[in-house]
Design a protein around this motif. Structure first.
Motif, mmCIF file in Angstrom:
data_model
loop_
_atom_site.group_PDB
_atom_site.id
_atom_site.type_symbol
_atom_site.label_atom_id
_atom_site.label_comp_id
_atom_site.label_asym_id
_atom_site.label_seq_id
_atom_site.Cartn_x
_atom_site.Cartn_y
_atom_site.Cartn_z
ATOM 1 N N UNK A 1 78.989 32.943 61.712
ATOM 2 C CA UNK A 1 79.566 33.405 62.964
ATOM 3 C C UNK A 1 79.119 34.688 63.398
ATOM 4 N N UNK A 2 78.586 34.835 64.604
ATOM 5 C CA UNK A 2 78.016 36.008 65.068
ATOM 6 C C UNK A 2 78.765 36.567 66.293
ATOM 7 N N UNK A 3 79.416 37.787 66.142
ATOM 8 C CA UNK A 3 80.240 38.143 67.595
ATOM 9 C C UNK A 3 79.236 38.870 68.563
ATOM 10 N N UNK A 4 79.070 38.419 69.654
ATOM 11 C CA UNK A 4 78.320 38.782 70.543
ATOM 12 C C UNK A 4 78.794 39.428 71.784
ATOM 13 N N UNK A 5 78.211 40.771 72.059
ATOM 14 C CA UNK A 5 78.743 41.412 73.183
ATOM 15 C C UNK A 5 77.867 41.812 74.063
ATOM 16 N N UNK A 6 78.063 41.543 75.531
ATOM 17 C CA UNK A 6 77.260 42.121 76.384
ATOM 18 C C UNK A 6 77.976 43.346 77.152
ATOM 19 N N UNK A 7 77.370 44.413 77.134
ATOM 20 C CA UNK A 7 78.077 45.518 77.842
ATOM 21 C C UNK A 7 77.758 45.672 79.334
ATOM 22 N N UNK A 8 76.543 44.958 79.729
ATOM 23 C CA UNK A 8 76.380 45.037 81.136
ATOM 24 C C UNK A 8 77.380 44.244 81.950
ATOM 25 N N UNK A 9 77.474 42.981 81.246
ATOM 26 C CA UNK A 9 78.611 42.106 81.966
ATOM 27 C C UNK A 9 79.863 41.848 81.439
ATOM 28 N N UNK A 10 80.222 42.791 80.494
ATOM 29 C CA UNK A 10 81.586 42.656 79.926
ATOM 30 C C UNK A 10 82.008 41.509 79.211
ATOM 31 N N UNK A 11 80.991 41.050 78.664
ATOM 32 C CA UNK A 11 81.353 39.541 78.127
ATOM 33 C C UNK A 11 81.353 39.701 76.525
ATOM 34 N N UNK A 12 82.113 38.905 76.139
ATOM 35 C CA UNK A 12 82.153 38.659 74.558
ATOM 36 C C UNK A 12 82.184 37.312 74.171
ATOM 37 N N UNK A 13 81.559 36.812 73.414
ATOM 38 C CA UNK A 13 81.505 35.360 72.753
ATOM 39 C C UNK A 13 81.081 35.332 71.268
ATOM 40 N N UNK A 14 81.413 34.164 70.627
ATOM 41 C CA UNK A 14 80.929 33.920 69.126
ATOM 42 C C UNK A 14 79.888 32.932 69.355
ATOM 43 N N UNK A 15 78.856 33.172 68.598
ATOM 44 C CA UNK A 15 77.636 32.508 68.223
ATOM 45 C C UNK A 15 77.810 31.861 66.996
ATOM 46 N N UNK A 16 77.658 30.652 66.696
ATOM 47 C CA UNK A 16 77.638 29.907 65.380
ATOM 48 C C UNK A 16 76.302 30.002 64.900
ATOM 49 N N UNK A 17 75.711 30.144 63.944
ATOM 50 C CA UNK A 17 74.322 30.020 63.431
ATOM 51 C C UNK A 17 74.262 29.189 62.490
ATOM 52 N N UNK A 18 73.176 28.625 62.034
ATOM 53 C CA UNK A 18 72.863 27.473 61.306
ATOM 54 C C UNK A 18 72.982 27.611 59.631
ATOM 55 N N UNK A 19 73.347 26.995 59.190
ATOM 56 C CA UNK A 19 73.640 27.119 57.636
ATOM 57 C C UNK A 19 72.295 27.483 56.816
ATOM 58 N N UNK A 20 71.308 26.869 57.472
ATOM 59 C CA UNK A 20 69.760 27.014 56.878
ATOM 60 C C UNK A 20 69.308 28.489 57.185
ATOM 61 N N UNK A 21 69.764 28.910 58.150
ATOM 62 C CA UNK A 21 69.406 30.416 58.497
ATOM 63 C C UNK A 21 70.238 31.310 57.541
ATOM 64 N N UNK A 22 71.535 31.146 57.189
ATOM 65 C CA UNK A 22 72.325 31.755 56.106
ATOM 66 C C UNK A 22 71.549 31.599 54.962
ATOM 67 N N UNK A 23 71.263 30.551 54.305
ATOM 68 C CA UNK A 23 70.681 30.420 53.063
ATOM 69 C C UNK A 23 69.188 30.935 53.039
ATOM 70 N N UNK A 24 68.418 30.972 54.138
ATOM 71 C CA UNK A 24 67.145 31.376 54.010
ATOM 72 C C UNK A 24 67.124 33.172 54.373
ATOM 73 N N UNK A 25 68.038 33.680 55.087
ATOM 74 C CA UNK A 25 67.815 34.873 55.283
ATOM 75 C C UNK A 25 69.203 35.811 54.377
ATOM 76 N N UNK A 26 70.068 35.000 53.983
ATOM 77 C CA UNK A 26 71.298 35.373 53.008
ATOM 78 C C UNK A 26 71.987 36.626 53.910
ATOM 79 N N UNK A 27 71.647 37.442 54.715
ATOM 80 C CA UNK A 27 72.495 38.176 55.193
ATOM 81 C C UNK A 27 71.934 39.580 55.555
ATOM 82 N N UNK A 28 72.617 40.577 56.052
ATOM 83 C CA UNK A 28 72.103 42.179 56.120
ATOM 84 C C UNK A 28 71.064 42.459 56.712
ATOM 85 N N UNK A 29 69.649 42.672 56.016
ATOM 86 C CA UNK A 29 68.480 42.979 56.631
ATOM 87 C C UNK A 29 67.792 41.650 57.115
#
Ligand code: SF4
Lengths: 76, 621
Positions: B9-37
């Motif tokens: 889960x990634x917390x998304x924030x748009x300050x222009x429109x005062x909007x906040x939402x949660x983006x889910x990202x695929x397991x494959x991305x987590x495994x491939x890129x691990x995290x951080x950088x």
């Protein structure tokens, strides 16, 4: 006398930053330092200089030499 | 999501429109890129395309990794990334902060901020509740006071990230700060935050992070913590931390002195670790670290300042300043204003040299503490012509003044604390680092000195020789995989391994205990290579294909001048031989002669989707 300048953790472990040691004839650097620095062999990377020039632990020193040794660990 | 170790889960924030939402990202991305950088590079590649780094379209990423929020050795780090206003390419940095612990406990792996608020704001995140609150009362305040004020409002048990006046005023090397001495994002991440009018992020998390094998994690961590404490290097590390480096860099002609014109400093002894020990009043550290290295001293103005080697090399010897309590003042100002100490030091040194050479009329000269301090504050507030100019960084200054011969940067990022007149491998590490001239990725200089060739019968008759053997390129890549790859993705501090010799074997084991995913060393290296290729692709795309190998060259000074003093006086790097070493580096990486990943390399690394986009700006081999 071999003058030995110890740096970094070696100074800490040996309890001195400079030592003078009398040796007879020649002695390998590693042998000499092992006697002076507790846990010397646990350090993988070290810089050894004899009379200002880089050397390895198996180089030999004689009584008039100046030895400088540091574990290259800290900094980054 | 059923993953362990990652929330997905990634917390998304748009300050222009005062909007906040949660983006889910695929397991494959987590495994491939691990995290951080890894996660940050993936997000920026997909979303921050051809953006103005200081425009609302740029994305500011705060990314954690599987290690964070859990008891892992020195695993309290976070990566802050964005397209860099300093370099125009990929920019990031890591810091140790309670914010990473709380972010993960709040149920997110990352925050991505986009847009621009109309008035100064800060984010307050408490698990699923996210508010965008007014920061008008905080705007203009230093990072120390900002954090104190926010803790008064939200309690002590929160993580805080903030910017100071430098970030607000878009100083190109402004950083994001936490806990009065931890900084991230050398290439201007603080300015990106300022451009969004985001003063701070406050996080409080109370959830339990899903872990694959809790018992195993506890066991491994305990073992690793004990190994750290029992290491022979630990007691001295505890005394001096990275400050011990002043002594050996000075001895080995690597200490940046007077804008890198020399490698040893006549007053090194008065700014070294031993002098610091005499001034130390406390020791700070990052979360989950049992070898804290933030040495806090009292500066010449009676205030606390947290020192490390980089601060002291760049704000001390590099400015010709030999009093540690004065150097500490500059360091504290940089931290409080939220500026990168390294880039600040190199920028001020550039001004000093330009003044001494008569290129600039007014301004500090080497050794002038008072004027250096004035300039540091002028930079933070962008006051006056000189303050404004130096706030742009060395590359921009050189372009304006024609001072390229002593402009100490790579790709626009100022060189950190190692002078490389006689160290080609370290120069290559600076040349090929993912963000510009930073040492965090391939800190190869220790190995380079330690393995210097010895010839002849008796070592003492032999001179140190500058060599350009192919192993040097291979070593740089090996270290980039570990330091710039593995540790930055986990995200954990590399220093337990680097400084006290903690075995690397712990890391894949810990990662498996946390995520349940088995990574071999080949998998981890592939992940690191993937991130390097993706970041390189990012640079090439953002530079619109205007890319060649000269981008990976170190500063000219190392080719055209020699060391001013010491046993290696007059020696310098050879441009042709450096270029050959660079070719070897590209060959090993599977990049072409311009330094752009080849098609087959991208395919092999699972980056097929990058190919069509790169082909829009350049022809791929
Ligand atoms: S070793 Fe230093 S930088 Fe690393 S986590 Fe510990 S305190 Fe932070």
């Amino acid at each position: 006398m071999v003058r030995i300048k110890l740096m970094g953790a070696f100074a800490h472990l040996a309890g001195a930053r400079e030592l003078e040691v009398k040796i007879d004839g020649k002695k390998k650097v590693d042998e000499l330092l092992r006697e002076l620095i507790p846990r010397y062999d646990e350090f993988k990377d070290k810089i050894i200089m004899i009379n200002g020039k880089p050397a390895r632990g198996d180089a030999e020193v004689e009584d008039t030499d100046e030895l400088k040794v540091m574990p290259v660990l800290s900094g980054g | 999501m059923t993953m362990k170790g990652w929330w997905g889960r990634i917390l998304r924030v748009d300050l222009t429109n005062n909007k906040v939402w949660v983006q889910e990202y695929p397991e494959e991305v987590a495994k491939k890129f691990i995290g951080g950088r890894g996660l940050a590079a993936w997000i920026l590649w997909n979303e921050a395309k051809n953006v103005d780094p200081l425009g609302p379209e740029n994305k500011l990423v705060f990314a954690s990794g599987p290690f964070n929020g859990l008891p892992t050795p020195s695993g309290g780090k976070m990566v802050v990334a964005a397209k860099s206003p300093l370099t125009g390419g990929y920019g990031d940095g890591n810091l140790g902060t309670m914010a990473t612990v709380h972010l993960r406990k709040a149920g997110y792996d990352a925050i991505v901020v986009e847009g621009k608020a109309k008035k100064p704001v800060y984010l307050y995140i408490e698990d699923d509740n996210v508010s965008i609150l007014s920061a008008e009362g905080l705007w203009g305040k230093g990072t120390f006071e900002t954090e104190r004020e926010l803790k008064k409002i939200h309690g002590k048990n929160v993580g805080v990230l903030s910017i100071g006046p430098a970030g607000e005023n878009l100083v190109k090397y402004a950083v994001v700060m936490s806990q009065e001495g931890r900084a991230a994002g050398r290439p201007g991440m603080g300015a990106v935050m300022g451009s969004k009018k985001l003063k701070a992020v406050v996080i409080k998390g109370t959830k339990e992070i899903p872990v694959a094998d809790k018992e195993k994690l506890r066991e491994l961590s305990q073992e690793a913590y004990n190994a750290i404490l029992n290491s022979p290097g630990y007691p001295f590390w505890h005394r001096q931390g990275t400050m011990a480096a002043v002594e050996w860099t000075n001895e080995n002609s690597a200490l940046p002195t007077r804008n890198f014109s020399d490698g040893s400093f006549e007053f090194a002894r008065s700014i070294d670790g031993y002098t610091m020990e005499g001034m130390k009043v406390k020791q700070r550290g990052c979360p989950y670290c049992n070898m804290p290295c933030g040495n806090v001293v009292l500066d010449a103005e009676g205030q606390e300042s947290e020192l490390d080697y980089e601060n002291v090399a760049l704000l001390g010897s590099n400015l010709g300043l030999g009093k540690l309590n004065e150097v500490s003042v500059l360091n504290r100002i940089a931290d409080d204003m939220g500026m990168d100490t390294i880039s600040l030091g190199v920028s001020i040194a550039h001004v000093m040299e330009a003044v001494e050479k008569g290129i600039l009329k007014d301004g500090p000269t080497f050794g002038d503490f008072k004027k250096a301090k004035e300039l540091a504050l002028d930079i933070a507030y962008r006051r006056g012509e000189l303050g404004n100019l130096a706030a742009e960084g060395v590359k921009a200054m050189a372009e304006k003044l024609g001072t390229h011969d002593f402009a100490m940067h790579v790709k626009g990022l100022e060189v950190s604390g190692y002078n490389c007149f006689i160290y080609p491998a370290m120069a290559l590490a600076y040349g090929t680092s993912s963000i510009g001239a930073h040492h965090k990725e391939a800190w190869v200089i220790a190995w380079e000195i330690g393995t210097a060739p010895i010839e002849g019968e008796k070592a003492k008759k032999v001179e140190y020789k500058i060599t350009y053997t192919p192993e040097k390129a291979a070593k740089v890549i090996e270290l980039q995989r570990l330091r710039g790859g593995l540790f930055e993705m986990l995200t954990a501090c590399r220093l337990p391994w680097v400084e006290v010799g903690l075995s690397l074997d712990y890391y894949p084991k810990l990662l498996e205990a946390i995520t349940g995913v088995k990574y071999t060393w080949d998998d981890l290296y592939a992940a690191a290579d993937r991130v390097y290729a993706l970041i390189r692709a990012y640079w090439v795309r953002e530079y619109n294909g205007n890319w060649d190998r000269k981008m990976d060259y170190p500063p000219r000074r190392w080719f055209i001048e020699g060391l001013k003093s010491g046993p290696y006086k007059g020696q310098h790097l050879d441009e042709k031989k450096y270029d050959e070493l660079l070719s070897e580096y590209y060959r090993l990486r599977g990049w072409d002669e311009r330094g752009i990943p080849k098609k087959e390399t991208l395919q092999k690394l699972g980056l097929e989707e990058v190919i069509p986009e790169l082909e829009k700006v350049t022809k791929l081999e």
